[in-house]
Design a protein around this motif. Structure first.
Motif, short mmCIF file in Angstrom:
data_model
loop_
_atom_site.label_atom_id
_atom_site.label_comp_id
_atom_site.label_asym_id
_atom_site.label_seq_id
_atom_site.Cartn_x
_atom_site.Cartn_y
_atom_site.Cartn_z
N ALA A 28 -55.56 -29.86 -15.73
CA ALA A 28 -56.03 -30.91 -14.58
C ALA A 28 -54.78 -31.24 -13.65
CB ALA A 28 -56.42 -32.21 -15.12
N LEU A 29 -53.48 -31.15 -14.14
CA LEU A 29 -52.81 -31.16 -13.05
C LEU A 29 -52.33 -30.26 -12.12
CD1 LEU A 29 -49.75 -32.97 -15.52
CD2 LEU A 29 -51.05 -34.04 -13.55
N LEU A 30 -53.02 -28.84 -12.44
CA LEU A 30 -52.75 -27.97 -11.69
C LEU A 30 -54.01 -27.69 -10.81
CD1 LEU A 30 -51.46 -25.12 -14.33
CD2 LEU A 30 -50.47 -25.99 -12.35
N GLY A 31 -55.00 -28.81 -10.84
CA GLY A 31 -56.14 -28.68 -10.03
C GLY A 31 -57.39 -28.02 -10.58
N LYS A 32 -57.12 -27.89 -11.82
CA LYS A 32 -58.27 -27.26 -12.37
C LYS A 32 -59.29 -28.35 -13.06
CE LYS A 32 -56.71 -23.29 -12.00
NZ LYS A 32 -57.11 -22.22 -10.67
N LYS A 33 -60.53 -27.99 -13.15
CA LYS A 33 -61.57 -28.80 -13.79
C LYS A 33 -61.40 -28.56 -15.41
CE LYS A 33 -66.06 -31.14 -13.34
NZ LYS A 33 -67.42 -30.90 -13.26
N ALA A 34 -60.93 -29.49 -16.16
CA ALA A 34 -60.90 -29.21 -17.53
C ALA A 34 -61.33 -30.37 -18.48
CB ALA A 34 -59.28 -28.99 -17.80
N ARG A 79 -56.86 -41.48 -15.40
CA ARG A 79 -55.50 -41.17 -14.89
C ARG A 79 -55.35 -39.90 -13.93
NH1 ARG A 79 -53.27 -41.72 -20.62
NH2 ARG A 79 -55.05 -40.62 -20.77
N PHE A 80 -56.13 -38.98 -14.62
CA PHE A 80 -55.86 -37.63 -14.13
C PHE A 80 -57.49 -37.08 -13.55
CE2 PHE A 80 -53.43 -38.16 -17.98
CZ PHE A 80 -51.95 -37.98 -17.27
N GLU A 81 -57.35 -36.70 -12.26
CA GLU A 81 -58.45 -36.20 -11.95
C GLU A 81 -58.87 -34.79 -12.42
OE1 GLU A 81 -60.31 -35.46 -7.30
OE2 GLU A 81 -58.06 -35.90 -7.62
N ASN A 82 -60.12 -34.57 -12.61
CA ASN A 82 -60.52 -33.27 -13.19
C ASN A 82 -60.53 -33.37 -14.69
OD1 ASN A 82 -61.03 -32.15 -10.64
ND2 ASN A 82 -59.00 -31.34 -10.44
N LEU A 83 -59.83 -34.41 -15.34
CA LEU A 83 -59.78 -34.36 -16.92
C LEU A 83 -60.75 -35.17 -17.53
CD1 LEU A 83 -57.94 -33.04 -19.07
CD2 LEU A 83 -56.43 -35.16 -18.90
N ARG A 214 -47.68 -44.00 -26.88
CA ARG A 214 -48.45 -44.54 -25.57
C ARG A 214 -49.76 -44.09 -25.31
NH1 ARG A 214 -44.18 -47.55 -23.56
NH2 ARG A 214 -42.02 -46.31 -23.43
N GLY A 215 -50.21 -42.83 -25.66
CA GLY A 215 -51.18 -42.37 -25.41
C GLY A 215 -51.22 -41.73 -24.17
N GLU A 216 -50.14 -40.98 -23.57
CA GLU A 216 -49.87 -40.55 -22.45
C GLU A 216 -49.20 -39.09 -22.68
OE1 GLU A 216 -47.20 -43.30 -20.71
OE2 GLU A 216 -48.50 -44.93 -20.41
N PRO A 217 -50.13 -38.18 -22.20
CA PRO A 217 -49.61 -36.77 -22.55
C PRO A 217 -48.10 -36.45 -21.85
CG PRO A 217 -51.46 -36.65 -21.49
CD PRO A 217 -51.39 -38.04 -21.47
N ALA A 218 -47.24 -35.76 -22.75
CA ALA A 218 -45.86 -35.46 -22.09
C ALA A 218 -45.89 -34.61 -20.83
CB ALA A 218 -45.03 -34.85 -23.07
#
Lengths: 264, 104
Positions: A28-34, A79-83, A214-218
């Motif tokens: 998702a951070l790389l802009g892919k729809k996941a 929090r993350f677009e596309n995720l 925290r439930g926040e991926p590293a």
């Protein structure tokens, strides 16, 4: 048309769910729809690792049983677009979804998403076979320990028998200092024993515990070394050439001195 | 090699083997065994096909055929004990040709 990647290991507790969460978020951070799919029915965990446990209304089994539409069960991570996440059922047993149903679901998701990341249950029983049914590629997670590598070998053999070729190896929880002391198998050792292609390495990192708390991926934290390793791995999966992370710990003067005299 | 190990070698005191090497060696052996631990049905299928293949060339004591996988220290071997009752001369003729061996 997207790609289905299953994350599997054989042995439990080597970091399958953490890996799924970080690879999915990395895409998702790389802009892919996941979308991440939790196939560990009865023992769902991907939702808590992702911090999305309070957003679940319907789950994978509801979709398969026709209690809801697929879109109603998919959680969009704000929090993350596309995720996105498709959670497992917590109350049903491992056989609530068949291999055929899983295959069909993956094919449907492939139409909508660039990457479908499936978190596989531990073990080699039916639950595992169902989870991998729709996968194009498999990522085998192991740690540099005898028991985890042995189980990885078993999984590699099973995947081969089921016609899933070219599994990729992810070696997790590497401790550079122990490798330097000769008290942990190094990357080459594990790759040589399992003889499959290496996808990446992830060093042991206390921040993984914090991120799970925290439930926040590293992968979203630039100062986490494991997070950066996962980011590299996601980039390799989308086809980028990324060199292996340099995990050698900085040598101290005293350390060099000890080595010279053969004490290390 | 550090100075200490040079001295240790010289006076015959061996350093304890690194645990990584122990792990690797144990894994190598355990995987060798895991990889040959296959089902009786699988071995029956291998046996059936081997008997069929060899039977084209010789009469064999089919009931006494023994086929087993052995995990040696560095390799896995398939060992077959197949009692031969009689070579099939027709097959031999077809393969070796009429002139060789003076057979007609």
């Amino acid at each position: 048309m997207g790609e289905v990647i299953v994350v599997t290991s054989g042995k439990g507790g080597v970091g399958k769910t953490t890996t799924t969460a970080n690879i999915g978020t990395g895409f998702a951070l790389l802009g892919k729809k996941a979308i991440m799919v939790d196939a560990d029915i009865g023992l769902r965990n991907l939702d808590v690792v992702m911090g999305l446990e309070n957003r679940i209304v319907y789950d994978l089994v509801d979709v398969v049983e026709g209690n809801c539409d697929l879109n109603m069960a998919i959680i969009r991570d704000k929090r993350f677009e596309n995720l996105h996440l498709l959670p497992a059922a917590q109350t049903k047993d491992k056989n609530a979804v068949t291999a055929d149903q899983m295959g069909m679901l993956c094919r449907e998701l492939m139409l909508d998403f660039d990457y479908v990341v499936v978190d596989c249950p531990a073990g080699i029983e039916q639950g595992f076979r169902n989870a991998i049914a729709g996968a194009d590629r498999a990522v085998i997670v192991t740690t540099p320990e005898v028991s985890a590598v042995r189980d990885a070998d078993r999984i590699i053999g099973l995947l081969e028998d089921m016609g899933k070729s070219g599994p990729l190896l992810l070696i997790n929880r590497i401790r550079p200092q122990m490798i330097q002391k000769g008290d942990m198998m190094d990357i080459e050792d594990v790759v040589e024993i399992l003889s499959i292609s290496l996808l990446g390495i992830v060093p042991e990192d206390e921040y993984i515990v914090v991120s799970t708390n925290r439930g926040e991926p590293a992968v979203a934290n630039p100062s986490s070394v494991a997070g950066q390793a996962y980011k590299n791995i996601a980039r390799r999966l989308v086809g980028e050439e990324v060199p292996l992370m340099d995990i050698r710990s900085k040598e101290t003067f005293f350390g060099r001195l000890k080595k010279l005299f053969g004490f290390s | 090699m550090g100075l200490l190990s040079v001295i240790q070698n010289a006076i015959g005191v061996q350093k304890k083997q690194k645990s990584k090497s122990v792990a690797k060696e144990r894994l190598r052996q355990v995987l060798l065994r895991d990889r040959v631990d296959i089902s009786p049905q699988f071995m029956r299928a291998v046996r059936y096909d081997m008997v069929a293949a060899v039977s084209r060339y010789m009469d064999i004591g089919e009931d006494d055929v023994k086929i087993q996988l052995y995990a040696g220290e560095y390799k896995v071997s398939l060992v077959a004990d197949i009692p031969v009752l009689k070579i099939k001369h027709l097959a031999r003729l077809q393969i070796d040709g009429n002139n060789k061996n003076g057979l007609v």
